[in-house]
Structures are given as C-alpha cells and as structure tokens.
Design a protein around this motif. Structure first.
Motif, PDB file in Angstrom:
ATOM      1  N   PHE A  18      42.046  51.738  72.767  1.00 49.94           N
ATOM      2  CA  PHE A  18      41.015  52.414  72.568  1.00 49.94           C
ATOM      3  C   PHE A  18      39.728  51.596  72.382  1.00 49.94           C
ATOM      4  O   PHE A  18      38.551  52.107  72.484  1.00 49.94           O
ATOM      5  N   GLN A  21      36.069  51.595  67.328  1.00 50.39           N
ATOM      6  CA  GLN A  21      35.333  52.744  67.375  1.00 50.39           C
ATOM      7  C   GLN A  21      33.893  52.408  66.864  1.00 50.39           C
ATOM      8  O   GLN A  21      33.177  53.576  67.159  1.00 50.39           O
ATOM      9  N   TRP A  23      32.793  53.665  63.905  1.00 45.34           N
ATOM     10  CA  TRP A  23      32.381  54.961  63.554  1.00 45.34           C
ATOM     11  C   TRP A  23      31.319  55.175  62.607  1.00 45.34           C
ATOM     12  O   TRP A  23      31.018  54.068  61.814  1.00 45.34           O
ATOM     13  N   LEU A 189      40.420  55.499  64.887  1.00 44.43           N
ATOM     14  CA  LEU A 189      41.526  55.344  66.008  1.00 44.43           C
ATOM     15  C   LEU A 189      42.532  56.564  65.948  1.00 44.43           C
ATOM     16  O   LEU A 189      42.988  57.152  67.017  1.00 44.43           O
ATOM     17  N   GLN A 192      40.936  59.646  67.434  1.00 41.21           N
ATOM     18  CA  GLN A 192      40.678  59.467  68.789  1.00 41.21           C
ATOM     19  C   GLN A 192      42.022  59.790  69.387  1.00 41.21           C
ATOM     20  O   GLN A 192      42.222  60.429  70.272  1.00 41.21           O
ATOM     21  N   LYS A 195      42.900  63.294  69.161  1.00 42.19           N
ATOM     22  CA  LYS A 195      42.054  64.242  69.974  1.00 42.19           C
ATOM     23  C   LYS A 195      42.547  64.231  71.397  1.00 42.19           C
ATOM     24  O   LYS A 195      42.499  65.205  72.272  1.00 42.19           O
ATOM     25  N   GLN A 196      42.948  62.987  71.737  1.00 38.29           N
ATOM     26  CA  GLN A 196      43.282  62.780  73.202  1.00 38.29           C
ATOM     27  C   GLN A 196      44.621  63.284  73.647  1.00 38.29           C
ATOM     28  O   GLN A 196      44.827  63.683  74.790  1.00 38.29           O
TER      29      GLN A 196
END
Length: 222
Positions: A18, A21, A23, A189, A192, A195-196
């Motif tokens: 990924f 991030q 964030w 992460l 992420q 969510k995916q």
DNA sequence: ACCCAGGTGGCCC
DNA sequence: GGGCCACATGGG
C-alpha cells in the motif's frame, strides 16, 4: 503468529503493498487533537468538512475555541455527526489546555507519556483510543492506537484473540520496535487493509495477507 | 431505505 | 469485566 510471520514482517508486507500512508496531515498538533474527537464513530470525509469550517473561520486554536459559544461550535462541527457531544468535548478540551497550559501544546506534550495519557483520559469524551491517537499523531509519542479495525485485523488474521483494549495495545507494543513512525504507519495500513479487503468476504486473492486470511476465516466461524 | 463509520459514557448485571 | 444504548451526519 500466522504462517510464522512476525508483526514486523506483516508491516513490511503491507507497506510494500500500500505504500506510506502519511496519515493525518495537519498544520498543527491542535488540529490533530480536534480531529481525533471529530473522527469518533464517523467518516474522515465528514471530519474534513468540519475541520475546513473551523480553519476557514480562523477558529482552529485553543484560545478561540475555548471562548466560542457552544451553539456556534455545534454548527461548525455538525458535518461529522454526534455534533452536540463533540462540540462540548472540543470546547472543554480547549478550555482545559488554555487554563492549564496557556494553550501551548508543546508544554502539554513535554512530559512523561503516562502522565499525559492519564490526564487525557480524565477529559470528557476522551477514551483510550482517542487519547492514544492524540499521543501518537499529535504528540509523536510511541503509543500504538487500537481501533475497531485493529481488533478485527487481529482476530481475522489469527494474531491474537485478545479483546481488551490494553491487552491488544500491549500485544503490538511488545512486538514492535519503539518507533513513532512505524506505529503511525502500521495503524494506518491496518485500516487501509481492512477497508479494502476485510469488510466483505475472505478469499480476496489480492489481499497481501490472503493466505492467513483464508486460514483464520475457517476458525472464525467454528 | 437501511446500515455503517478511525468511540465514549452511562447504566446494568 | 462485558453487553447494550444514545448520540447524528453523509455515503454506499
């Protein structure tokens, strides 16, 4: 640990898949602190509207927010939901910071981590996750943040069956080097990843942890 | 139209 | 220590 992978290896896997991030890009530590309240049980896209409202009106500072009438604050933070509660929370935290630390976040964070954490937890509307998010992202303290995704992630991939907040936090902190940036990134992460790939069905071929995922799914429903 | 999201506190057992 | 509820908007 599934398939003998260490947490650090899982982190590297997720990072490779990924990317960084980064964030919580924010202009100030106070903005992150306010965002930590606003993001409670709501989507980040909604939080951004509230943050934008506050920023555009130039109110995103402890001194100004501590004096802003509650009704006006409610309207500004309305987009992120639970807005009456959140307005009170943000107001009282702002007042606290002003009265106790002259609104100086460096002074607030410039102490022993556990002391700051205990103090945060005394504030209305600041629970463990919010306190830790503030410590990590606003104060750059090495505290691992446990949210709903983290708990789901642990269970889903067979890392640990622990459910109690502090125990999950300890699980991560005892298996990772004491590295603020690593804590930030891994937390982001995990969100992420979940969510995916983790909300719907397993057997997601592209999931970076698919092997572990499939395996733990069998046990999850047995 | 329903369900949920980067929780928290109060109340119950 | 855990289970359930209210709090509330915007997106899927």
């Amino acid at each position: 640990m599934p398939e003998g992978r260490t947490l650090l290896e899982i982190y590297q896997l997720l990072l490779a898949r990924f990317g960084s991030q980064n964030w919580w890009p924010a202009e100030t530590a106070f903005e992150i602190l306010v965002g930590a309240i606003l993001t409670q049980q709501s989507r980040w896209s909604n939080v951004e509207r509230s943050i934008r409202n506050l920023r555009e009106t130039g109110l995103l500072e402890p001194e100004t927010l501590s004096r802003l009438p509650l009704k006006e604050l409610e309207i500004l933070v309305q987009p992120s939901g639970l807005y009456r509660k959140k307005a009170v929370r943000i107001r009282s935290i702002s007042e606290y910071l002003v009265e106790r630390y002259k609104g100086d976040l460096n002074m607030f964070f410039g102490r022993n981590v556990e002391a700051i954490r205990d103090e945060l937890l005394l504030l209305e509307g600041v629970g463990r996750e919010t306190a830790d998010a503030i410590l990590l992202y606003a104060g750059a303290k090495p505290v691992f943040v446990v949210d709903a995704y983290t708990t789901r992630f642990c269970r889903r991939f067979g890392l640990t069956e622990e459910k109690a907040y502090e125990r999950i936090r300890t699980f991560f902190e005892t298996r990772l080097p004491l590295d603020v940036n690593l804590y930030k990134e891994l937390h982001a992460l995990i969100v992420q990843l979940c969510k995916q790939y983790c909300k719907t069905k397993p057997f997601c071929k592209e999931c970076p942890l698919s092997h572990s995922c499939d395996r733990s799914f069998d046990s999850e429903h047995s």
